[in-house]
Scaffold this motif. Structure first.
Motif, mmCIF file in Angstrom:
data_model
loop_
_atom_site.group_PDB
_atom_site.id
_atom_site.type_symbol
_atom_site.label_atom_id
_atom_site.label_comp_id
_atom_site.label_asym_id
_atom_site.label_seq_id
_atom_site.Cartn_x
_atom_site.Cartn_y
_atom_site.Cartn_z
ATOM 1 N N LEU A 232 -10.556 -2.667 -5.868
ATOM 2 C CA LEU A 232 -10.905 -3.179 -7.192
ATOM 3 C C LEU A 232 -9.683 -3.149 -8.115
ATOM 4 O O LEU A 232 -9.486 -4.062 -8.916
ATOM 5 N N LYS A 233 -8.842 -2.121 -7.976
ATOM 6 C CA LYS A 233 -7.596 -2.072 -8.747
ATOM 7 C C LYS A 233 -6.658 -3.191 -8.306
ATOM 8 O O LYS A 233 -6.006 -3.833 -9.147
ATOM 9 N N VAL B 269 0.855 -1.186 0.000
ATOM 10 C CA VAL B 269 0.000 0.000 0.000
ATOM 11 C C VAL B 269 0.894 1.240 0.000
ATOM 12 O O VAL B 269 1.733 1.414 0.881
ATOM 13 N N TYR B 270 0.693 2.079 -1.000
ATOM 14 C CA TYR B 270 1.403 3.345 -1.103
ATOM 15 C C TYR B 270 0.507 4.484 -0.639
ATOM 16 O O TYR B 270 -0.724 4.348 -0.566
ATOM 17 N N TYR B 271 1.127 5.605 -0.369
ATOM 18 C CA TYR B 271 0.394 6.784 0.097
ATOM 19 C C TYR B 271 -0.745 7.123 -0.857
ATOM 20 O O TYR B 271 -1.853 7.451 -0.428
ATOM 21 N N GLU B 272 -0.500 7.021 -2.154
ATOM 22 C CA GLU B 272 -1.522 7.347 -3.160
ATOM 23 C C GLU B 272 -2.740 6.428 -3.098
ATOM 24 O O GLU B 272 -3.786 6.761 -3.660
ATOM 25 N N ASP B 273 -2.623 5.279 -2.442
ATOM 26 C CA ASP B 273 -3.732 4.331 -2.325
ATOM 27 C C ASP B 273 -4.689 4.682 -1.187
ATOM 28 O O ASP B 273 -5.746 4.074 -1.061
ATOM 29 N N THR B 274 -4.284 5.646 -0.336
ATOM 30 C CA THR B 274 -5.049 5.910 0.886
ATOM 31 C C THR B 274 -5.910 7.157 0.754
ATOM 32 O O THR B 274 -5.715 7.992 -0.128
ATOM 33 N N ARG C 100 -5.269 -6.309 -10.763
ATOM 34 C CA ARG C 100 -3.871 -6.692 -10.959
ATOM 35 C C ARG C 100 -3.676 -8.179 -10.662
ATOM 36 O O ARG C 100 -2.969 -8.884 -11.390
ATOM 37 N N GLY C 101 -4.300 -8.659 -9.593
ATOM 38 C CA GLY C 101 -4.217 -10.073 -9.254
ATOM 39 C C GLY C 101 -4.790 -10.960 -10.351
ATOM 40 O O GLY C 101 -4.200 -11.993 -10.692
ATOM 41 N N ARG C 102 -5.939 -10.561 -10.926
ATOM 42 C CA ARG C 102 -6.540 -11.331 -12.023
ATOM 43 C C ARG C 102 -5.643 -11.328 -13.246
ATOM 44 O O ARG C 102 -5.464 -12.358 -13.899
ATOM 45 N N GLU D 268 1.849 -4.665 3.667
ATOM 46 C CA GLU D 268 2.167 -5.644 2.632
ATOM 47 C C GLU D 268 0.975 -6.579 2.524
ATOM 48 O O GLU D 268 0.598 -7.225 3.506
ATOM 49 N N LEU D 269 0.381 -6.633 1.346
ATOM 50 C CA LEU D 269 -0.840 -7.399 1.114
ATOM 51 C C LEU D 269 -0.589 -8.492 0.083
ATOM 52 O O LEU D 269 0.336 -8.415 -0.706
ATOM 53 N N ILE D 270 -1.459 -9.479 0.102
ATOM 54 C CA ILE D 270 -1.459 -10.530 -0.910
ATOM 55 C C ILE D 270 -2.861 -10.592 -1.498
ATOM 56 O O ILE D 270 -3.857 -10.679 -0.759
ATOM 57 N N VAL D 271 -2.945 -10.553 -2.827
ATOM 58 C CA VAL D 271 -4.218 -10.752 -3.531
ATOM 59 C C VAL D 271 -4.258 -12.212 -3.956
ATOM 60 O O VAL D 271 -3.354 -12.680 -4.654
ATOM 61 N N THR D 272 -5.277 -12.933 -3.514
ATOM 62 C CA THR D 272 -5.443 -14.325 -3.929
ATOM 63 C C THR D 272 -6.561 -14.416 -4.958
ATOM 64 O O THR D 272 -7.537 -13.666 -4.890
#
Length: 133
Positions: free
Chosen positions: A26-27, A9-14, A31-33, A73-77
């Motif tokens: 949703l973004k 997660v970056y500052y621009e995401d918040t 990216r995960g898809r 730090e995130l994980i998209v499943t």
């Protein structure tokens, strides 16, 4: 088995509250898809060029469970749920460690360049099929 895609997660995401703005999930899952499709060996640029077909999101059902914050730090499943000749249904989640922050059920369809519905290419259906044992 779920495909996993790491995101920070970056500052621009918040938003003003310092948490991830809701639309950015949703973004993240997009990216995960995209990486899931790439990992299956499907070249979306070639699919468009050679067959005139693109994937499009038909439906998203989303649940926001907990907020992500700057520098997380995130994980998209991404997990395949169903595939028919005309659509792909998947479950996606955004995780922070073992903590589930966001879930979505996403339905993809194929469209022609004019926006008409089309069947999934046979090669894509083969790549989605579970391996025979």
């Amino acid at each position: 088995m779920a495909h996993e895609f790491p995101i920070r997660v970056y500052y621009e995401d918040t938003d003003l509250a310092g948490i991830v703005y809701y639309a950015n999930y949703l973004k993240f899952i997009e990216r995960g898809r995209s990486e899931w499709v790439r990992a299956m060996g499907v070249d979306q640029v070639a699919m468009k060029r050679e067959l005139g077909l693109v994937f499009a999101v038909r439906r998203v059902e989303a649940d926001y469970l907990r907020p992500a914050k700057f520098d997380d730090e995130l994980i998209v499943t991404t997990d395949l749920v169903a595939e028919t000749g005309a659509r792909i249904v998947m479950e996606q989640a955004v995780m922070r460690g073992a903590e589930k922050l966001f879930t979505a059920t996403v339905t993809l369809v194929c469209l022609t360049e004019t926006g008409a519905a089309a069947r999934l290419p046979a090669e894509v259906r083969r790549k989605l099929a579970p391996p025979l044992h």
